[in-house]
Write a protein that holds these residues in place. Structure first.
Motif, PDB file in Angstrom:
ATOM      1  N   GLN A  34       0.842  -1.195   0.000  1.00  0.00           N
ATOM      2  CA  GLN A  34       0.000   0.000   0.000  1.00  0.00           C
ATOM      3  C   GLN A  34       0.876   1.243   0.000  1.00  0.00           C
ATOM      4  O   GLN A  34       2.022   1.210   0.434  1.00  0.00           O
ATOM      5  CB  GLN A  34      -0.912   0.006   1.220  1.00  0.00           C
ATOM      6  CG  GLN A  34      -1.880  -1.167   1.218  1.00  0.00           C
ATOM      7  CD  GLN A  34      -2.793  -1.101   2.404  1.00  0.00           C
ATOM      8  OE1 GLN A  34      -3.520  -0.128   2.554  1.00  0.00           O
ATOM      9  NE2 GLN A  34      -2.752  -2.114   3.242  1.00  0.00           N
ATOM     10  N   GLU A  35       0.301   2.345  -0.423  1.00  0.00           N
ATOM     11  CA  GLU A  35       1.047   3.595  -0.522  1.00  0.00           C
ATOM     12  C   GLU A  35       1.094   4.352   0.804  1.00  0.00           C
ATOM     13  O   GLU A  35       2.113   4.902   1.185  1.00  0.00           O
ATOM     14  CB  GLU A  35       0.423   4.483  -1.608  1.00  0.00           C
ATOM     15  CG  GLU A  35       1.250   5.661  -1.987  1.00  0.00           C
ATOM     16  CD  GLU A  35       2.602   5.283  -2.565  1.00  0.00           C
ATOM     17  OE1 GLU A  35       3.494   6.144  -2.528  1.00  0.00           O
ATOM     18  OE2 GLU A  35       2.787   4.153  -3.045  1.00  0.00           O
ATOM     19  N   TYR A  36      -0.023   4.409   1.518  1.00  0.00           N
ATOM     20  CA  TYR A  36      -0.060   5.118   2.806  1.00  0.00           C
ATOM     21  C   TYR A  36      -1.237   4.563   3.598  1.00  0.00           C
ATOM     22  O   TYR A  36      -2.363   4.559   3.111  1.00  0.00           O
ATOM     23  CB  TYR A  36      -0.232   6.619   2.569  1.00  0.00           C
ATOM     24  CG  TYR A  36       0.134   7.460   3.776  1.00  0.00           C
ATOM     25  CD1 TYR A  36       1.446   7.578   4.193  1.00  0.00           C
ATOM     26  CD2 TYR A  36      -0.837   8.146   4.484  1.00  0.00           C
ATOM     27  CE1 TYR A  36       1.791   8.348   5.284  1.00  0.00           C
ATOM     28  CE2 TYR A  36      -0.502   8.933   5.577  1.00  0.00           C
ATOM     29  CZ  TYR A  36       0.819   9.021   5.973  1.00  0.00           C
ATOM     30  OH  TYR A  36       1.160   9.790   7.060  1.00  0.00           O
ATOM     31  N   THR A  37      -0.981   4.087   4.789  1.00  0.00           N
ATOM     32  CA  THR A  37      -2.021   3.414   5.561  1.00  0.00           C
ATOM     33  C   THR A  37      -2.340   4.162   6.843  1.00  0.00           C
ATOM     34  O   THR A  37      -1.526   4.916   7.366  1.00  0.00           O
ATOM     35  CB  THR A  37      -1.588   1.982   5.918  1.00  0.00           C
ATOM     36  OG1 THR A  37      -0.396   2.036   6.704  1.00  0.00           O
ATOM     37  CG2 THR A  37      -1.352   1.157   4.674  1.00  0.00           C
ATOM     38  N   TYR A  64      -8.860   6.897  -2.025  1.00  0.00           N
ATOM     39  CA  TYR A  64      -8.267   7.686  -3.098  1.00  0.00           C
ATOM     40  C   TYR A  64      -9.224   8.764  -3.582  1.00  0.00           C
ATOM     41  O   TYR A  64     -10.396   8.518  -3.817  1.00  0.00           O
ATOM     42  CB  TYR A  64      -7.893   6.761  -4.261  1.00  0.00           C
ATOM     43  CG  TYR A  64      -7.440   7.489  -5.497  1.00  0.00           C
ATOM     44  CD1 TYR A  64      -6.169   8.045  -5.563  1.00  0.00           C
ATOM     45  CD2 TYR A  64      -8.286   7.633  -6.584  1.00  0.00           C
ATOM     46  CE1 TYR A  64      -5.749   8.716  -6.699  1.00  0.00           C
ATOM     47  CE2 TYR A  64      -7.876   8.300  -7.725  1.00  0.00           C
ATOM     48  CZ  TYR A  64      -6.610   8.836  -7.768  1.00  0.00           C
ATOM     49  OH  TYR A  64      -6.199   9.506  -8.888  1.00  0.00           O
ATOM     50  N   TYR A  67      -5.736  13.106  -8.226  1.00  0.00           N
ATOM     51  CA  TYR A  67      -4.304  13.403  -8.206  1.00  0.00           C
ATOM     52  C   TYR A  67      -4.072  14.584  -9.128  1.00  0.00           C
ATOM     53  O   TYR A  67      -4.913  14.940  -9.947  1.00  0.00           O
ATOM     54  CB  TYR A  67      -3.468  12.203  -8.667  1.00  0.00           C
ATOM     55  CG  TYR A  67      -3.526  11.965 -10.153  1.00  0.00           C
ATOM     56  CD1 TYR A  67      -2.571  12.521 -10.997  1.00  0.00           C
ATOM     57  CD2 TYR A  67      -4.541  11.211 -10.717  1.00  0.00           C
ATOM     58  CE1 TYR A  67      -2.626  12.326 -12.364  1.00  0.00           C
ATOM     59  CE2 TYR A  67      -4.605  10.998 -12.082  1.00  0.00           C
ATOM     60  CZ  TYR A  67      -3.648  11.555 -12.900  1.00  0.00           C
ATOM     61  OH  TYR A  67      -3.701  11.363 -14.247  1.00  0.00           O
ATOM     62  N   LEU A 107      -0.382  13.279  -0.421  1.00  0.00           N
ATOM     63  CA  LEU A 107       0.910  12.634  -0.621  1.00  0.00           C
ATOM     64  C   LEU A 107       1.645  13.405  -1.702  1.00  0.00           C
ATOM     65  O   LEU A 107       1.163  13.517  -2.829  1.00  0.00           O
ATOM     66  CB  LEU A 107       0.718  11.179  -1.043  1.00  0.00           C
ATOM     67  CG  LEU A 107      -0.213  10.329  -0.166  1.00  0.00           C
ATOM     68  CD1 LEU A 107      -0.266   8.907  -0.693  1.00  0.00           C
ATOM     69  CD2 LEU A 107       0.206  10.363   1.285  1.00  0.00           C
ATOM     70  N   TYR A 109       5.022  14.126  -4.015  1.00  0.00           N
ATOM     71  CA  TYR A 109       6.213  13.526  -4.605  1.00  0.00           C
ATOM     72  C   TYR A 109       6.893  14.578  -5.476  1.00  0.00           C
ATOM     73  O   TYR A 109       6.300  15.053  -6.437  1.00  0.00           O
ATOM     74  CB  TYR A 109       5.851  12.328  -5.488  1.00  0.00           C
ATOM     75  CG  TYR A 109       5.063  11.267  -4.784  1.00  0.00           C
ATOM     76  CD1 TYR A 109       5.695  10.140  -4.281  1.00  0.00           C
ATOM     77  CD2 TYR A 109       3.685  11.382  -4.625  1.00  0.00           C
ATOM     78  CE1 TYR A 109       4.973   9.154  -3.632  1.00  0.00           C
ATOM     79  CE2 TYR A 109       2.960  10.403  -3.978  1.00  0.00           C
ATOM     80  CZ  TYR A 109       3.602   9.297  -3.484  1.00  0.00           C
ATOM     81  OH  TYR A 109       2.886   8.326  -2.836  1.00  0.00           O
ATOM     82  N   ARG A 120       9.649  12.896  -0.942  1.00  0.00           N
ATOM     83  CA  ARG A 120       8.321  12.509  -0.491  1.00  0.00           C
ATOM     84  C   ARG A 120       7.966  13.253   0.785  1.00  0.00           C
ATOM     85  O   ARG A 120       8.788  13.419   1.667  1.00  0.00           O
ATOM     86  CB  ARG A 120       8.322  11.006  -0.238  1.00  0.00           C
ATOM     87  CG  ARG A 120       7.088  10.439   0.405  1.00  0.00           C
ATOM     88  CD  ARG A 120       5.909  10.426  -0.568  1.00  0.00           C
ATOM     89  NE  ARG A 120       4.704  10.044   0.114  1.00  0.00           N
ATOM     90  CZ  ARG A 120       4.264   8.819   0.261  1.00  0.00           C
ATOM     91  NH1 ARG A 120       4.939   7.821  -0.250  1.00  0.00           N
ATOM     92  NH2 ARG A 120       3.159   8.584   0.909  1.00  0.00           N
ATOM     93  N   MET A 140       6.378   9.022   4.892  1.00  0.00           N
ATOM     94  CA  MET A 140       6.231   7.978   3.889  1.00  0.00           C
ATOM     95  C   MET A 140       6.276   6.618   4.556  1.00  0.00           C
ATOM     96  O   MET A 140       6.717   6.484   5.681  1.00  0.00           O
ATOM     97  CB  MET A 140       7.330   8.053   2.838  1.00  0.00           C
ATOM     98  CG  MET A 140       8.702   7.699   3.358  1.00  0.00           C
ATOM     99  SD  MET A 140       9.916   7.445   2.069  1.00  0.00           S
ATOM    100  CE  MET A 140       9.443   5.869   1.433  1.00  0.00           C
ATOM    101  N   MET A 142       6.776   2.388   2.842  1.00  0.00           N
ATOM    102  CA  MET A 142       6.989   1.722   1.570  1.00  0.00           C
ATOM    103  C   MET A 142       6.946   0.216   1.775  1.00  0.00           C
ATOM    104  O   MET A 142       7.690  -0.318   2.592  1.00  0.00           O
ATOM    105  CB  MET A 142       8.350   2.146   1.004  1.00  0.00           C
ATOM    106  CG  MET A 142       8.532   1.818  -0.436  1.00  0.00           C
ATOM    107  SD  MET A 142      10.077   2.491  -1.088  1.00  0.00           S
ATOM    108  CE  MET A 142       9.808   4.243  -0.933  1.00  0.00           C
ATOM    109  N   TYR A 144       7.341  -3.547  -0.004  1.00  0.00           N
ATOM    110  CA  TYR A 144       7.943  -4.235  -1.137  1.00  0.00           C
ATOM    111  C   TYR A 144       7.674  -5.723  -1.015  1.00  0.00           C
ATOM    112  O   TYR A 144       7.682  -6.276   0.086  1.00  0.00           O
ATOM    113  CB  TYR A 144       9.467  -4.074  -1.145  1.00  0.00           C
ATOM    114  CG  TYR A 144       9.960  -2.718  -1.520  1.00  0.00           C
ATOM    115  CD1 TYR A 144       9.929  -2.302  -2.843  1.00  0.00           C
ATOM    116  CD2 TYR A 144      10.484  -1.853  -0.577  1.00  0.00           C
ATOM    117  CE1 TYR A 144      10.401  -1.063  -3.213  1.00  0.00           C
ATOM    118  CE2 TYR A 144      10.964  -0.616  -0.930  1.00  0.00           C
ATOM    119  CZ  TYR A 144      10.921  -0.240  -2.249  1.00  0.00           C
ATOM    120  OH  TYR A 144      11.393   0.983  -2.607  1.00  0.00           O
TER     121      TYR A 144
END
Length: 187
Positions: A34-37, A64, A67, A107, A109, A120, A140, A142, A144
């Motif tokens: 996920q991008e941001y929780t 979301y 953007y 968010l 960037y 970020r 942030m 991240m 993976y």
């Protein structure tokens, strides 16, 4: 490997699913990158955002929103930053909103293509009518899938600022922190 992670039956872990997932047991917030929780939504990993609403609830269900891509780099008043000419960089801004409280997470960037750098930051905005207490907001996080990765970061001390250190990232959590007001957590 991604499909095997994405399509496994999650009932073994008794993970919570968002309402929108219905009875789909192959979707789980605590296993998908996920991008941001935010705390309290069935993702049991380290969360980037923890809040408390005026009624005492502590869940932010970030969804979301739009953007925007703009020329130049974002700026956050009073914080250190990288700078460049407007035609040398762009900003991507993704907005996530908790519709119950009105809290928005912007968010940010900053993309520097010639330098191969992405910065970020997160800016929080309360668009609701009641106060929201921010208990934790990381700039942030991240996620993976497992692969061979190294983290490169810079630490410093008196007369030895910006000392580079490369660290292999294995399984688990890794963080860089400072008792002087900044920290990053990787998981």
């Amino acid at each position: 490997m991604w499909k095997s992670v994405q399509k496994r039956d999650r009932i073994i872990w008794k993970s919570g699913n968002p309402y929108e997932a219905g009875t789909d047991k192959t979707f789980s917030l605590d296993t998908l990158p996920q991008e941001y929780t935010a705390y309290g939504n069935g993702d049991y990993r380290i969360n980037g955002l923890e809040t408390e609403q005026a009624d005492g609830s502590d869940t932010a269900n970030l969804k979301y929103e739009p953007y925007e891509i703009s020329k130049g780099k974002y700026s956050l008043k009073g914080l250190p930053a990288m700078f460049a000419k407007e035609d040398e960089t762009e900003t991507l801004e993704i907005v996530l909103k908790d519709h119950a409280s009105g809290l928005r997470a912007h968010l940010l960037y900053g993309v520097f293509p010639q330098l191969d750098v992405i910065t970020r930051a997160v800016r929080l905005e309360n668009t609701g009518t009641a106060p929201v207490t921010v208990k934790k907001a990381m700039s942030m996080e991240m996620d993976y899938e497992y692969r061979e990765l190294d983290a490169v970061h810079f630490y410093g001390k008196h007369n030895m600022e910006r000392q580079m250190e490369r660290t292999h990232l294995g399984h688990g959590n890794w963080s860089v922190g400072s008792i002087r007001g900044t920290s990053c957590h990787y998981h």
